[in-house]
Write a protein that holds these residues in place. Structure first.
Motif, short mmCIF file in Angstrom:
data_model
loop_
_atom_site.label_atom_id
_atom_site.label_comp_id
_atom_site.label_asym_id
_atom_site.label_seq_id
_atom_site.Cartn_x
_atom_site.Cartn_y
_atom_site.Cartn_z
N LEU A 406 34.61 60.20 29.69
CA LEU A 406 35.32 60.73 28.52
C LEU A 406 35.62 62.21 28.73
O LEU A 406 36.74 62.68 28.46
CB LEU A 406 34.50 60.53 27.26
N HIS A 407 34.64 62.96 29.21
CA HIS A 407 34.82 64.40 29.44
C HIS A 407 35.98 64.65 30.39
O HIS A 407 36.84 65.51 30.13
CB HIS A 407 33.52 64.98 30.00
N GLN A 408 36.05 63.90 31.47
CA GLN A 408 37.11 64.11 32.46
C GLN A 408 38.49 63.77 31.88
O GLN A 408 39.47 64.49 32.12
CB GLN A 408 36.83 63.26 33.69
N LYS A 409 38.55 62.69 31.11
CA LYS A 409 39.83 62.28 30.56
C LYS A 409 40.32 63.25 29.48
O LYS A 409 41.51 63.55 29.40
CB LYS A 409 39.72 60.86 30.01
N VAL A 410 39.39 63.74 28.66
CA VAL A 410 39.78 64.72 27.64
C VAL A 410 40.24 66.02 28.30
O VAL A 410 41.23 66.64 27.87
CB VAL A 410 38.62 64.99 26.66
N ALA A 411 39.55 66.42 29.36
CA ALA A 411 39.94 67.64 30.08
C ALA A 411 41.36 67.52 30.60
O ALA A 411 42.14 68.48 30.55
CB ALA A 411 38.96 67.90 31.21
N LYS A 412 41.70 66.35 31.10
CA LYS A 412 43.06 66.13 31.62
C LYS A 412 44.09 66.17 30.49
O LYS A 412 45.17 66.75 30.63
CB LYS A 412 43.13 64.79 32.35
N ILE A 413 43.75 65.55 29.34
CA ILE A 413 44.66 65.55 28.19
C ILE A 413 44.90 66.98 27.74
O ILE A 413 46.05 67.38 27.46
CB ILE A 413 44.07 64.71 27.03
#
Length: 416
Positions: A406-413
């Protein structure tokens, strides 16, 4: 001499006619302008969700002579329609917006900045609205919308069944809720305790606040690595692993509440009527209470904002309409039509709300609410939270791994 007199008389007569015509014309124009400014003026409105404002705007139209043309926009089509309007610069005068879309469309320069107008209209003063509702209308110190209706979440519970496990007034804390859930689920196969949604990211935020979490904009994606957020997801996992909550959709809400297989759920004021109509046999056996406390009992605030589209040529008339809509009497009229709660505090003093114990509990919760985090790409972040919950609840995946994903995907968003 006689010819000269006739000529002079003709000139004088012509002048008199012109003067009278001018006077008459001016009088008619003035009257016509006033009439035109009323009877021929139209306010074009996009009402997200439906066009039910048509049921309450009649008095405004009669009072002002302004035609309020309302187009209902289904929620599933609203976002794309708004994007098209922003791109083309062609839209209505007024848009009733859902609170969760406000940040995105403020960033897109969709609305008129209302800040400098507020003092001119008696019903638009900030102090008259719930603080939580204002959080969804003010960005960088500027006001882009006027709160129309508000909603929040409470715990619906069966007084009789919760009384059997020691909580006749419902669980006050999260520890109480977990203890009650354990006992209720022990009643046997097919019996659960509380309906926990896997598709409502805003509810996750509420539970996280109650466990001590807060979203700090400067931290971005790192907010989802905080121990308080992990504790919230662990709580979810506990409820699903122990079958306190059902992973599958299961029975319809009113039926499961009525037969006691799911004697608790979190929802908004609209579900009071759902239970009254769908489960009349348990009248008097259920109630609502404030959200469970884990250090705080903050709930999320939702609702809608009345905004003015940036390309409107009728800003002053739109403001006049919003001022009228913000009168407590108007908001109470809407409550009678739609059961949506008013954003004006003064409206809550009316016996219609004040003397209703369930509705007044919602009013009490509105004193402890918070707007969902303002996040760039907030809808996409919410979708990733839902996917993460699915993995935890259905797939039994490791929480540290899912939170790292989740952390990685939010960072990308946030980066995009």
């Amino acid at each position: 001499m006689k010819k000269m007199n006739i000529k002079l008389f003709t000139i004088m007569l012509l002048c008199a006619v012109l003067v009278l015509s001018a006077c008459g014309g001016n009088s008619n124009k003035s009257s016509g302008d006033k009439s035109d400014s009323k009877s021929s003026k139209t306010l074009n409105v996009w009402q997200m969700g439906n066009s039910d404002w048509t049921k309450i705007v009649g008095p405004y139209e009669e009072e002002t002579g302004v035609k309020v043309k309302i187009q209902g926009i289904p929620w599933d089509k609203g976002h794309d329609k708004l994007l098209t309007a922003v791109a083309s610069g062609k839209g209505p005068d007024i848009i009733l917006m859902g609170t969760t879309w406000m940040q995105e469309f403020v960033d897109a320069n969709t609305f008129v900045d209302l800040t400098d107008y507020l003092d001119e209209y008696p019903n638009l003063a900030s102090d008259d609205f719930f603080d939580g509702a204002l959080e969804t209308s003010v960005f960088d110190g500027k006001t882009y919308g006027i709160p129309w209706h508000v909603d929040t979440r409470l715990l619906f519970y069966r007084k009789d069944l919760l009384g059997d496990v020691g909580y006749p007034d419902g669980p006050e804390t999260w520890d109480d809720l977990e203890d009650a859930a354990k006992q209720l689920a022990a009643r046997g196969k097919g019996n659960y305790a509380v309906d926990l949604s896997l598709t409502d990211a805003n509810l996750v935020y509420s539970f996280a606040w109650q466990h001590g979490w807060d979203y700090e904009p400067d931290l971005g994606a790192d907010n989802f690595t905080k121990p308080e957020f992990k504790q919230t997801i662990e709580r979810y996992k506990t409820f699903y692993d122990n079958k306190y909550s059902q992973v599958e959709k299961g029975k319809e809400l009113a039926q499961a509440f009525s037969d006691g297989t799911k004697p608790m759920f979190f929802s908004g004021p609209w579900d009071i009527k759902t239970i009254e109509d769908g489960a009349p046999d348990i009248k008097g056996d259920w109630d609502v209470r404030l959200m469970p406390d884990g250090g705080t009992n903050r709930s999320m605030i939702g609702g809608s904002q009345i905004t003015i589209f940036k390309s409107s040529d009728n800003v002053e008339q739109a403001l006049d309409f919003i001022n009228w809509m913000s009168e407590p009497e108007t908001q109470l009229s809407w409550y009678k039509v739609k059961n949506e709660l008013p954003s004006r505090k003064e409206a809550w003093e009316d016996p219609l709300l004040a003397d209703d114990p369930m509705i007044s509990t919602f009013g009490e919760q509105l004193e402890s609410v918070q707007a969902p985090p303002t996040i760039h790409g907030g809808e996409k972040v919410g979708q990733e939270i839902q996917k993460m919950l699915e993995k935890v609840a259905r797939g039994g995946e490791d929480i540290d791994k899912t939170l790292n994903d989740l952390h990685q995907k939010v960072a990308k968003i946030l980066k995009d």
